[in-house]
Design an enzyme around this catalytic site. Structure first.
Site, PDB file in Angstrom:
ATOM      1  N   LYS A  12       0.272  -1.219   0.247  1.00 45.56           N
ATOM      2  CA  LYS A  12       0.046  -0.171  -0.148  1.00 45.56           C
ATOM      3  C   LYS A  12       0.551   0.995  -0.192  1.00 45.56           C
ATOM      4  O   LYS A  12       2.082   0.838   0.147  1.00 45.56           O
ATOM      5  CB  LYS A  12      -0.952  -0.002   1.770  1.00 45.56           C
ATOM      6  CG  LYS A  12      -0.162   0.126   2.936  1.00 45.56           C
ATOM      7  CD  LYS A  12       0.072   1.261   3.344  1.00 45.56           C
ATOM      8  CE  LYS A  12       0.575   1.629   4.450  1.00 45.56           C
ATOM      9  NZ  LYS A  12       1.466   2.777   4.794  1.00 45.56           N
ATOM     10  N   VAL A  97      11.316  -3.256   2.396  1.00 45.59           N
ATOM     11  CA  VAL A  97      11.261  -4.142   3.502  1.00 45.59           C
ATOM     12  C   VAL A  97      11.649  -3.097   4.777  1.00 45.59           C
ATOM     13  O   VAL A  97      12.628  -1.545   4.576  1.00 45.59           O
ATOM     14  CB  VAL A  97      12.738  -4.796   4.247  1.00 45.59           C
ATOM     15  CG1 VAL A  97      11.912  -5.571   5.743  1.00 45.59           C
ATOM     16  CG2 VAL A  97      11.742  -6.046   3.464  1.00 45.59           C
ATOM     17  N   ALA A  98      10.525  -2.707   5.087  1.00 41.82           N
ATOM     18  CA  ALA A  98      10.850  -0.991   6.742  1.00 41.82           C
ATOM     19  C   ALA A  98      10.939  -0.141   5.943  1.00 41.82           C
ATOM     20  O   ALA A  98      11.528   0.697   5.855  1.00 41.82           O
ATOM     21  CB  ALA A  98      11.817  -1.363   7.388  1.00 41.82           C
ATOM     22  N   GLY A 100       7.621   1.924   4.967  1.00 41.62           N
ATOM     23  CA  GLY A 100       6.361   2.419   4.566  1.00 41.62           C
ATOM     24  C   GLY A 100       5.331   1.767   4.357  1.00 41.62           C
ATOM     25  O   GLY A 100       4.398   2.335   3.388  1.00 41.62           O
ATOM     26  N   GLY A 103       4.576  -3.861   4.422  1.00 39.48           N
ATOM     27  CA  GLY A 103       5.395  -5.383   3.581  1.00 39.48           C
ATOM     28  C   GLY A 103       4.736  -5.949   4.543  1.00 39.48           C
ATOM     29  O   GLY A 103       4.040  -8.037   3.810  1.00 39.48           O
ATOM     30  N   ASP A 138      -2.476  -2.103  11.020  1.00 41.57           N
ATOM     31  CA  ASP A 138      -2.607  -1.679   9.119  1.00 41.57           C
ATOM     32  C   ASP A 138      -2.843  -2.939   9.051  1.00 41.57           C
ATOM     33  O   ASP A 138      -3.405  -3.264   6.965  1.00 41.57           O
ATOM     34  CB  ASP A 138      -1.488  -1.657   7.907  1.00 41.57           C
ATOM     35  CG  ASP A 138      -0.741  -0.607   8.639  1.00 41.57           C
ATOM     36  OD1 ASP A 138      -1.925   0.718   8.599  1.00 41.57           O
ATOM     37  OD2 ASP A 138       0.272   0.058   8.307  1.00 41.57           O
TER      38      ASP A 138
END
Ligand code: ATP
Length: 294
Positions: A12, A97-98, A100, A103, A138
């Protein structure tokens, strides 16, 4: 009966991200315009007779035990449903990864959704989202997918009109950002500018891509950009290359730009990759829940 299921776990971006307060337990209250994009991890779920959960991924730095949120999702269902003996998970990560881009949350959502199908658990979506929320704020949105307003701590979801068709350029600088640290640091900012979330909802209703992009704003940029100035440089580069607008997604550091023309998005991709500011650079499109199913 099928023994295996393969799923796309979609990433997203946030077209708008505002923080409007803090809950008593310290969680931040948000108003976010969420948009699923066509950039994904492959999640494979396989039944096995031997009891237990195993997980493999293509990235050797990711945890493969209960520290992986996808493992936690499988464990939740396994505890509640006796028909699940053992399960093998394989995650082929493509989502940075990491970054925002939710994931981990989308992998967890794919595991909940996929195990529900594979083991015929008949869990209704509302209950599946409750399982998801116990894993992360999320995860319910990653189950819903498409264009949505997320309120509360992100779990209170309202579906919105789909994002107009466009090209989305994603660029992740080679730094990792801790979502927790960014939200904690936000409290020290004095009067950060609040993005016009309600205007964006109207823009979506009117299918006005230009206005939607011009109204993009992310209150967390005030924290992450000073820590990583390359985010501002990438935004500028995207806009100079023809993006209607560019913004940081979530707590960062990923930047995305909205393009109406495919050729300009690819030209900007080449430029950003050659600049060395970002190594993971992709052109993708918004995912519209009305057009596709899982
Ligand atoms: P969000 O946008 O929801 O804040 P993010 O994109 O910033 O998420 P993730 O990619 O989910 O962040 O990764 C955050 C941390 O979670 C990483 O440090 C990673 O080690 C850990 N993690 C656990 N499980 C996963 C997973 N399945 N995929 C990616 N990271 C995972």
């Amino acid at each position: 009966m099928a023994n295996v299921i393969h799923l796309k776990a979609l990433a997203k971006i946030n077209l708008g991200l505002d923080v409007i307060g803090t809950r008593e337990d310290g969680y931040h209250l948000v108003r976010m315009i969420m948009q699923t994009i066509d950039l994904f991890d492959w999640v494979t779920i396989r039944k096995r007779e031997r009891d237990g959960i195993s997980l493999r991924t293509n990235l050797n730095f990711l945890p493969t035990d209960e520290h992986n949120i996808a493992y936690q999702a499988a464990d939740l269902l396994k505890r509640d449903f006796a028909q699940i003996d053992g399960v093998e998970l394989h995650i082929h990560k493509c989502i940075p990864v990491a970054a925002g881009m939710a994931g981990g949350s989308t992998d967890a959502a794919a595991v909940l959704y996929g195990m529900n199908q594979l083991y015929h658990l008949d869990i209704p979506m509302k209950r599946l989202m409750e399982y998801g929320l116990s894993l992360g704020a999320d995860v319910p949105y990653c189950l819903l997918r498409g264009t949505a307003l997320a309120e509360g701590i992100g779990e209170n979801l309202t579906r919105l009109a789909p994002m107009p068709d466009c090209y989305i350029l994603i660029a992740k600088p080679p730094v990792s950002v801790s979502t927790k640290l960014v939200y904690q640091s936000l409290d020290a900012l004095k009067e950060p500018p609040h993005p016009p979330i309600d205007a964006q909802i109207r823009d979506l209703e009117e299918q006005d891509l230009n206005a939607l992009a011009m109204h993009m704003g992310n209150v967390l940029e005030g924290v992450t950009v000073p820590m990583h100035p390359e985010i501002a440089q990438i935004k500028e580069m995207m806009e100079a290359q023809g993006a209607i607008a560019a913004m940081m997604s979530g707590s960062g550091p990923t930047v995305f730009g909205i393009f109406s023309e495919e050729s300009r998005a690819y030209e900007a991709k080449t430029k950003i990759r050659n600049s060395g500011l970002a190594r993971q650079v992709y052109v993708t499109k918004p995912y519209n829940h009305k057009e596709k199913n899982r």
